[in-house]
Design a protein around this motif. Structure first.
Motif, PDB file in Angstrom:
ATOM      1  N   MET A   1       0.835  -1.182   0.000  1.00  0.00           N
ATOM      2  CA  MET A   1       0.000   0.000   0.000  1.00  0.00           C
ATOM      3  C   MET A   1       0.879   1.244   0.000  1.00  0.00           C
ATOM      4  N   GLU A   2       0.452   2.237  -0.772  1.00  0.00           N
ATOM      5  CA  GLU A   2       1.213   3.470  -0.899  1.00  0.00           C
ATOM      6  C   GLU A   2       1.077   4.331   0.355  1.00  0.00           C
ATOM      7  N   TYR A   3       2.154   4.989   0.735  1.00  0.00           N
ATOM      8  CA  TYR A   3       2.153   5.867   1.916  1.00  0.00           C
ATOM      9  C   TYR A   3       1.240   7.063   1.678  1.00  0.00           C
ATOM     10  N   SER A   4       0.481   7.427   2.674  1.00  0.00           N
ATOM     11  CA  SER A   4      -0.320   8.644   2.623  1.00  0.00           C
ATOM     12  C   SER A   4       0.040   9.527   3.808  1.00  0.00           C
ATOM     13  N   PRO A   5       0.451  10.769   3.545  1.00  0.00           N
ATOM     14  CA  PRO A   5       0.788  11.673   4.651  1.00  0.00           C
ATOM     15  C   PRO A   5      -0.426  12.011   5.519  1.00  0.00           C
ATOM     16  N   LEU A   6      -1.630  11.741   5.027  1.00  0.00           N
ATOM     17  CA  LEU A   6      -2.827  11.972   5.852  1.00  0.00           C
ATOM     18  C   LEU A   6      -2.812  11.108   7.108  1.00  0.00           C
ATOM     19  N   LEU A   7      -2.116   9.955   7.037  1.00  0.00           N
ATOM     20  CA  LEU A   7      -2.033   9.065   8.195  1.00  0.00           C
ATOM     21  C   LEU A   7      -1.313   9.719   9.368  1.00  0.00           C
TER      22      LEU A   7
ATOM     23  N   TRP B   1     -10.535  16.755   8.309  1.00  0.00           N
ATOM     24  CA  TRP B   1     -11.389  17.074   7.164  1.00  0.00           C
ATOM     25  C   TRP B   1     -10.788  18.218   6.349  1.00  0.00           C
ATOM     26  N   VAL B   2     -10.239  19.222   7.034  1.00  0.00           N
ATOM     27  CA  VAL B   2      -9.594  20.345   6.339  1.00  0.00           C
ATOM     28  C   VAL B   2      -8.402  19.838   5.528  1.00  0.00           C
ATOM     29  N   MET B   3      -7.576  18.997   6.127  1.00  0.00           N
ATOM     30  CA  MET B   3      -6.404  18.469   5.423  1.00  0.00           C
ATOM     31  C   MET B   3      -6.844  17.604   4.227  1.00  0.00           C
ATOM     32  N   GLU B   4      -7.924  16.855   4.401  1.00  0.00           N
ATOM     33  CA  GLU B   4      -8.456  16.066   3.271  1.00  0.00           C
ATOM     34  C   GLU B   4      -8.946  16.990   2.157  1.00  0.00           C
ATOM     35  N   THR B   5      -9.465  18.146   2.536  1.00  0.00           N
ATOM     36  CA  THR B   5      -9.911  19.143   1.552  1.00  0.00           C
ATOM     37  C   THR B   5      -8.717  19.711   0.785  1.00  0.00           C
ATOM     38  N   PHE B   6      -7.590  19.887   1.470  1.00  0.00           N
ATOM     39  CA  PHE B   6      -6.374  20.395   0.824  1.00  0.00           C
ATOM     40  C   PHE B   6      -5.786  19.381  -0.174  1.00  0.00           C
TER      41      PHE B   6
END
Length: 117
Positions: free
Chosen positions: A1-7, A70-75
C-alpha cells in the motif's frame, strides 16, 4: 500500500463560528497571489482557481465537518496537483494554505504541506 501523509495528521475538533466563515470569505475575496510576478498570468490564474476551490469547500462544509483532518483532506487534491508546479508556485500556495490554517486555528499540518510542497 502506498504511503499517505494523511495518516500522520493528528485530528482535532475545530471551533467554527460565523466570524470564522466571514474571515474565510474575506480572504477568498482578497486579491490572491498578488505577490506573484505578472510574467506568469496562467500560473496565478491556476493557483487562484485551486485555492478558490478549497475555500468554497471549507466555507460550505466546515460547520458540518469541524475537524482538522477534514480540512487536510480538503487540501489534498489540490496539493497533489501542486506537486507538478515550480518551487515558487508551491511556496506561494503553501503560504496561502497556512493563512487558511491560521484562520482556523490549526497550528500544524503534521507534515502534509511539506510532503507535497
Amino acid at each position: 500500500m502506498e504511503y499517505s501523509p494523511l495518516l500522520e495528521v493528528q485530528d482535532q475538533t475545530l471551533v467554527i463560528t460565523q466570524s470564522t466563515l466571514s474571515e474565510l470569505k474575506s480572504f477568498k475575496d482578497s486579491e490572491l497571489f498578488a505577490e506573484l510576478p505578472g510574467s506568469v498570468p496562467n500560473e496565478k490564474q491556476l493557483l487562484t482557481k485551486m485555492l478558490d476551490s478549497i475555500l468554497d469547500t471549507l466555507i460550505n462544509g466546515l460547520l458540518q465537518n469541524p475537524s482538522k483532518l477534514w480540512v487536510m483532506e480538503t487540501f489534498l487534491p489540490e496539493l497533489e496537483i501542486m506537486e507538478m508546479q515550480d518551487t515558487e508556485a508551491k511556496e506561494h500556495f503553501g503560504d496561502h494554505l497556512e493563512i487558511i490554517m491560521d484562520i482556523l486555528n490549526i497550528e500544524s499540518s503534521d507534515g502534509l504541506l511539506s510532503y507535497y510542497l
